[in-house]
Scaffold this active site. Structure first.
Site, PDB file in Angstrom:
ATOM      1  N   SER A 101      26.904  38.026   3.541  1.00  0.00           N
ATOM      2  CA  SER A 101      28.342  37.873   3.341  1.00  0.00           C
ATOM      3  C   SER A 101      28.611  36.809   2.286  1.00  0.00           C
ATOM      4  CB  SER A 101      29.020  37.468   4.647  1.00  0.00           C
ATOM      5  OG  SER A 101      30.360  37.067   4.406  1.00  0.00           O
ATOM      6  N   HIS A 145      28.560  42.268   2.217  1.00  0.00           N
ATOM      7  CA  HIS A 145      29.737  42.135   3.074  1.00  0.00           C
ATOM      8  C   HIS A 145      30.752  41.227   2.381  1.00  0.00           C
ATOM      9  CE1 HIS A 145      31.552  42.566   7.086  1.00  0.00           C
ATOM     10  NE2 HIS A 145      32.013  41.325   6.913  1.00  0.00           N
ATOM     11  N   ASP A 168      34.240  39.393   2.965  1.00  0.00           N
ATOM     12  CA  ASP A 168      35.236  38.958   3.944  1.00  0.00           C
ATOM     13  C   ASP A 168      36.532  38.581   3.248  1.00  0.00           C
ATOM     14  OD1 ASP A 168      33.933  39.056   6.552  1.00  0.00           O
ATOM     15  OD2 ASP A 168      32.572  37.547   5.756  1.00  0.00           O
ATOM     16  N   MET A 180      40.185  37.284   3.665  1.00  0.00           N
ATOM     17  CA  MET A 180      41.017  36.543   4.609  1.00  0.00           C
ATOM     18  C   MET A 180      42.341  36.185   3.962  1.00  0.00           C
ATOM     19  SD  MET A 180      38.237  33.920   6.252  1.00  0.00           S
ATOM     20  CE  MET A 180      36.672  34.474   6.922  1.00  0.00           C
ATOM     21  N   HIS A 193      35.703  43.830   4.433  1.00  0.00           N
ATOM     22  CA  HIS A 193      36.178  43.533   5.785  1.00  0.00           C
ATOM     23  C   HIS A 193      37.521  42.827   5.664  1.00  0.00           C
ATOM     24  CE1 HIS A 193      35.361  40.980   9.674  1.00  0.00           C
ATOM     25  NE2 HIS A 193      36.344  41.843   9.838  1.00  0.00           N
ATOM     26  N   MET A 249      40.279  40.987   6.971  1.00  0.00           N
ATOM     27  CA  MET A 249      40.820  40.162   8.043  1.00  0.00           C
ATOM     28  C   MET A 249      42.220  39.743   7.622  1.00  0.00           C
ATOM     29  SD  MET A 249      37.497  37.969   9.261  1.00  0.00           S
ATOM     30  CE  MET A 249      36.629  38.010   7.689  1.00  0.00           C
ATOM     31  N   MET A 256      32.747  41.665  16.106  1.00  0.00           N
ATOM     32  CA  MET A 256      32.750  40.238  15.773  1.00  0.00           C
ATOM     33  C   MET A 256      32.118  39.466  16.928  1.00  0.00           C
ATOM     34  SD  MET A 256      34.085  39.907  12.771  1.00  0.00           S
ATOM     35  CE  MET A 256      34.127  38.113  12.808  1.00  0.00           C
ATOM     36  N   GLY A 261      37.275  33.792  10.968  1.00  0.00           N
ATOM     37  CA  GLY A 261      38.030  32.816  10.189  1.00  0.00           C
ATOM     38  C   GLY A 261      37.181  31.750   9.545  1.00  0.00           C
ATOM     39  N   ASP A 288      28.794  40.808  13.257  1.00  0.00           N
ATOM     40  CA  ASP A 288      29.189  39.769  12.300  1.00  0.00           C
ATOM     41  C   ASP A 288      29.504  38.484  13.050  1.00  0.00           C
ATOM     42  OD1 ASP A 288      30.191  38.219  10.268  1.00  0.00           O
ATOM     43  OD2 ASP A 288      31.859  39.536   9.764  1.00  0.00           O
ATOM     44  N   SER A 341      26.143  32.111   6.407  1.00  0.00           N
ATOM     45  CA  SER A 341      25.670  30.749   6.178  1.00  0.00           C
ATOM     46  C   SER A 341      24.158  30.642   6.320  1.00  0.00           C
ATOM     47  CB  SER A 341      26.361  29.770   7.137  1.00  0.00           C
ATOM     48  OG  SER A 341      26.171  30.163   8.478  1.00  0.00           O
TER      49      SER A 341
END
Length: 220
Positions: A7, A32, A34, A36, A65, A67, A136, A141, A174, A197
Protein backbone atom coordinates in the site's frame (compact mmCIF):
# COMPACT_ATOMS: atom_id res chain seq x y z
CA UNK A 1 -1.20 -18.91 -2.79
CA UNK A 2 -1.75 -15.70 -0.85
CA UNK A 3 -0.47 -12.68 -2.79
CA UNK A 4 0.94 -9.49 -1.32
CA UNK A 5 -0.28 -6.00 -2.22
CA UNK A 6 1.89 -3.15 -0.91
CA UNK A 7 0.00 0.00 0.00
CA UNK A 8 1.44 3.34 -1.06
CA UNK A 9 -0.20 4.89 2.01
CA UNK A 10 3.00 4.11 3.90
CA UNK A 11 5.50 5.35 1.32
CA UNK A 12 6.97 8.85 1.20
CA UNK A 13 4.58 10.92 -0.88
CA UNK A 14 7.60 12.96 -1.97
CA UNK A 15 8.85 9.86 -3.81
CA UNK A 16 5.75 8.02 -4.97
CA UNK A 17 7.20 7.03 -8.33
CA UNK A 18 10.26 5.56 -6.60
CA UNK A 19 7.95 3.58 -4.34
CA UNK A 20 5.94 2.26 -7.29
CA UNK A 21 9.16 1.30 -9.08
CA UNK A 22 10.34 -0.59 -5.98
CA UNK A 23 7.13 -2.62 -5.82
CA UNK A 24 7.14 -3.26 -9.56
CA UNK A 25 10.76 -4.40 -9.54
CA UNK A 26 9.89 -7.16 -7.07
CA UNK A 27 7.47 -8.71 -9.54
CA UNK A 28 4.39 -8.11 -7.40
CA UNK A 29 1.04 -8.14 -9.18
CA UNK A 30 -1.04 -5.77 -7.03
CA UNK A 31 -0.64 -2.21 -5.79
CA UNK A 32 -3.06 -0.97 -3.14
CA UNK A 33 -4.06 2.69 -3.31
CA UNK A 34 -5.71 4.05 -0.16
CA UNK A 35 -7.84 7.08 -0.99
CA UNK A 36 -8.86 9.00 2.15
CA UNK A 37 -11.08 12.05 2.18
CA UNK A 38 -10.81 13.33 5.76
CA UNK A 39 -14.53 12.59 6.29
CA UNK A 40 -15.04 8.84 6.19
CA UNK A 41 -11.65 8.55 7.88
CA UNK A 42 -9.68 11.28 9.70
CA UNK A 43 -6.79 11.61 7.26
CA UNK A 44 -6.54 12.89 3.67
CA UNK A 45 -4.24 11.13 1.20
CA UNK A 46 -4.65 11.69 -2.55
CA UNK A 47 -7.12 11.67 -5.41
CA UNK A 48 -7.49 10.35 -8.92
CA UNK A 49 -4.73 12.53 -10.34
CA UNK A 50 -2.01 10.64 -8.48
CA UNK A 51 -3.43 7.36 -9.79
CA UNK A 52 -3.38 8.75 -13.32
CA UNK A 53 0.17 10.05 -12.91
CA UNK A 54 1.63 6.71 -11.78
CA UNK A 55 -0.46 4.57 -14.13
CA UNK A 56 1.94 5.26 -17.00
CA UNK A 57 4.86 3.70 -15.12
CA UNK A 58 3.51 0.24 -14.34
CA UNK A 59 1.17 -2.52 -15.47
CA UNK A 60 0.46 -3.69 -11.91
CA UNK A 61 -3.16 -4.19 -10.93
CA UNK A 62 -4.34 -1.02 -9.19
CA UNK A 63 -6.83 -1.67 -6.39
CA UNK A 64 -8.19 1.77 -5.52
CA UNK A 65 -9.64 1.54 -2.03
CA UNK A 66 -12.00 4.48 -1.62
CA UNK A 67 -12.26 5.34 2.06
CA UNK A 68 -14.57 8.21 1.21
CA UNK A 69 -18.14 9.28 1.78
CA UNK A 70 -20.38 9.10 -1.29
CA UNK A 71 -17.94 7.04 -3.38
CA UNK A 72 -20.49 7.18 -6.21
CA UNK A 73 -19.38 10.78 -6.81
CA UNK A 74 -15.75 9.72 -7.31
CA UNK A 75 -15.71 6.41 -9.16
CA UNK A 76 -15.76 7.88 -12.67
CA UNK A 77 -12.57 9.85 -12.00
CA UNK A 78 -10.74 6.76 -10.76
CA UNK A 79 -11.92 4.65 -13.67
CA UNK A 80 -10.61 7.28 -16.07
CA UNK A 81 -7.35 7.44 -14.10
CA UNK A 82 -6.65 3.75 -14.72
CA UNK A 83 -8.00 1.79 -11.75
CA UNK A 84 -8.36 -1.94 -12.31
CA UNK A 85 -10.41 -2.54 -9.16
CA UNK A 86 -12.47 0.01 -7.27
CA UNK A 87 -13.20 -1.03 -3.71
CA UNK A 88 -15.83 0.90 -1.79
CA UNK A 89 -17.10 0.67 1.77
CA UNK A 90 -20.44 -0.80 2.74
CA UNK A 91 -20.62 1.86 5.43
CA UNK A 92 -20.01 4.79 3.05
CA UNK A 93 -23.06 4.74 0.80
CA UNK A 94 -26.74 3.92 1.14
CA UNK A 95 -27.07 2.63 -2.42
CA UNK A 96 -24.20 0.15 -2.50
CA UNK A 97 -25.90 -2.16 -5.00
CA UNK A 98 -26.36 0.69 -7.47
CA UNK A 99 -22.74 1.84 -7.15
CA UNK A 100 -21.43 -1.68 -7.70
CA UNK A 101 -23.62 -1.95 -10.80
CA UNK A 102 -22.14 1.30 -12.14
CA UNK A 103 -18.59 0.08 -11.62
CA UNK A 104 -19.21 -3.31 -13.22
CA UNK A 105 -20.96 -1.72 -16.21
CA UNK A 106 -17.67 -0.05 -17.15
CA UNK A 107 -15.77 -3.36 -17.20
CA UNK A 108 -13.82 -2.48 -14.06
CA UNK A 109 -13.78 -4.96 -11.19
CA UNK A 110 -15.61 -3.95 -8.03
CA UNK A 111 -14.74 -4.58 -4.41
CA UNK A 112 -16.68 -4.26 -1.16
CA UNK A 113 -14.90 -3.34 2.05
CA UNK A 114 -16.10 -3.68 5.63
CA UNK A 115 -14.64 -2.11 8.77
CA UNK A 116 -14.05 -4.17 11.94
CA UNK A 117 -17.49 -3.37 13.39
CA UNK A 118 -19.39 -4.50 10.27
CA UNK A 119 -20.38 -8.19 10.05
CA UNK A 120 -20.26 -10.21 6.86
CA UNK A 121 -24.06 -10.51 7.04
CA UNK A 122 -24.33 -6.81 6.13
CA UNK A 123 -23.01 -7.51 2.63
CA UNK A 124 -24.41 -11.01 2.11
CA UNK A 125 -26.96 -9.99 -0.57
CA UNK A 126 -24.21 -8.32 -2.62
CA UNK A 127 -21.51 -10.99 -2.54
CA UNK A 128 -22.59 -12.47 -5.86
CA UNK A 129 -21.73 -9.11 -7.49
CA UNK A 130 -18.32 -8.69 -5.88
CA UNK A 131 -14.98 -9.36 -7.54
CA UNK A 132 -13.17 -8.68 -4.27
CA UNK A 133 -14.12 -8.41 -0.60
CA UNK A 134 -11.76 -6.40 1.57
CA UNK A 135 -11.78 -7.19 5.28
CA UNK A 136 -10.36 -4.33 7.32
CA UNK A 137 -8.40 -5.79 10.21
CA UNK A 138 -7.78 -2.37 11.73
CA UNK A 139 -10.01 0.65 12.05
CA UNK A 140 -9.26 2.54 8.81
CA UNK A 141 -7.53 5.88 8.66
CA UNK A 142 -3.96 5.31 9.82
CA UNK A 143 -1.08 3.01 8.93
CA UNK A 144 0.98 1.03 11.40
CA UNK A 145 -1.87 -0.31 13.54
CA UNK A 146 -2.04 -3.75 15.15
CA UNK A 147 -4.12 -6.42 13.40
CA UNK A 148 -7.42 -7.21 15.16
CA UNK A 149 -7.34 -11.01 15.29
CA UNK A 150 -11.09 -11.47 15.59
CA UNK A 151 -11.56 -9.87 12.16
CA UNK A 152 -9.92 -12.90 10.59
CA UNK A 153 -13.04 -14.88 11.50
CA UNK A 154 -14.72 -12.91 8.71
CA UNK A 155 -12.16 -14.23 6.25
CA UNK A 156 -13.01 -17.79 7.26
CA UNK A 157 -16.72 -17.00 6.91
CA UNK A 158 -16.28 -15.39 3.49
CA UNK A 159 -14.31 -18.38 2.26
CA UNK A 160 -17.03 -20.77 3.43
CA UNK A 161 -19.72 -18.69 1.70
CA UNK A 162 -17.70 -18.54 -1.51
CA UNK A 163 -17.32 -22.30 -1.62
CA UNK A 164 -20.94 -22.97 -0.69
CA UNK A 165 -22.46 -20.51 -3.17
CA UNK A 166 -19.84 -20.97 -5.90
CA UNK A 167 -18.93 -17.27 -5.90
CA UNK A 168 -15.67 -16.04 -7.37
CA UNK A 169 -14.61 -12.99 -5.31
CA UNK A 170 -11.11 -12.62 -3.95
CA UNK A 171 -10.73 -12.12 -0.21
CA UNK A 172 -8.33 -9.37 0.79
CA UNK A 173 -7.08 -8.39 4.26
CA UNK A 174 -5.92 -4.87 5.08
CA UNK A 175 -4.40 -3.76 8.37
CA UNK A 176 -1.50 -4.87 10.54
CA UNK A 177 -0.13 -7.38 8.03
CA UNK A 178 3.54 -8.10 8.76
CA UNK A 179 5.97 -10.94 9.41
CA UNK A 180 4.27 -11.72 12.71
CA UNK A 181 0.70 -11.89 11.39
CA UNK A 182 1.04 -13.10 7.80
CA UNK A 183 0.62 -16.77 8.68
CA UNK A 184 -2.61 -16.04 10.54
CA UNK A 185 -3.89 -14.24 7.44
CA UNK A 186 -2.85 -17.09 5.17
CA UNK A 187 -4.34 -19.76 7.43
CA UNK A 188 -7.67 -17.91 7.57
CA UNK A 189 -7.90 -18.27 3.80
CA UNK A 190 -7.22 -14.81 2.34
CA UNK A 191 -6.16 -14.43 -1.29
CA UNK A 192 -4.58 -10.97 -0.95
CA UNK A 193 -2.80 -9.30 1.93
CA UNK A 194 -2.26 -5.55 1.94
CA UNK A 195 0.99 -4.57 3.61
CA UNK A 196 1.92 -0.95 4.14
CA UNK A 197 4.20 0.16 6.95
CA UNK A 198 5.80 -3.28 7.28
CA UNK A 199 6.80 -3.26 3.60
CA UNK A 200 7.91 0.35 3.24
CA UNK A 201 9.58 0.27 6.64
CA UNK A 202 11.73 -2.71 5.66
CA UNK A 203 15.36 -1.82 4.97
CA UNK A 204 15.65 -4.65 2.45
CA UNK A 205 12.28 -4.94 0.69
CA UNK A 206 13.32 -7.89 -1.46
CA UNK A 207 14.33 -9.85 1.64
CA UNK A 208 11.06 -8.83 3.32
CA UNK A 209 8.96 -10.16 0.44
CA UNK A 210 10.98 -13.38 0.27
CA UNK A 211 10.48 -13.96 3.99
CA UNK A 212 6.75 -13.17 3.75
CA UNK A 213 6.40 -15.66 0.90
CA UNK A 214 8.37 -18.28 2.83
CA UNK A 215 6.01 -17.90 5.77
CA UNK A 216 3.00 -18.09 3.48
CA UNK A 217 4.42 -21.21 1.86
CA UNK A 218 4.56 -22.95 5.21
CA UNK A 219 0.77 -22.56 5.48
CA UNK A 220 -0.04 -24.14 2.11
Amino acid sequence: MLKLAPSVLSCSFANVKKAVDEVDSLGLEYLHLDVMDGCFVPEITFGAKLVKDIRRYTDMTFDCHLMTVRPEDKIDAFIEAGADIITIHQEATVHLHRVLQRIKATGIKCGISIVPSTPVSAIMPLLEMADLVLVMTVNPGYGGQKLIQSCLDKVVELKEIREREDYSYLISVDGGVNLTTIQDVATAGADLAVTGSAFFGAEDKDAFIREMNRLIGECV
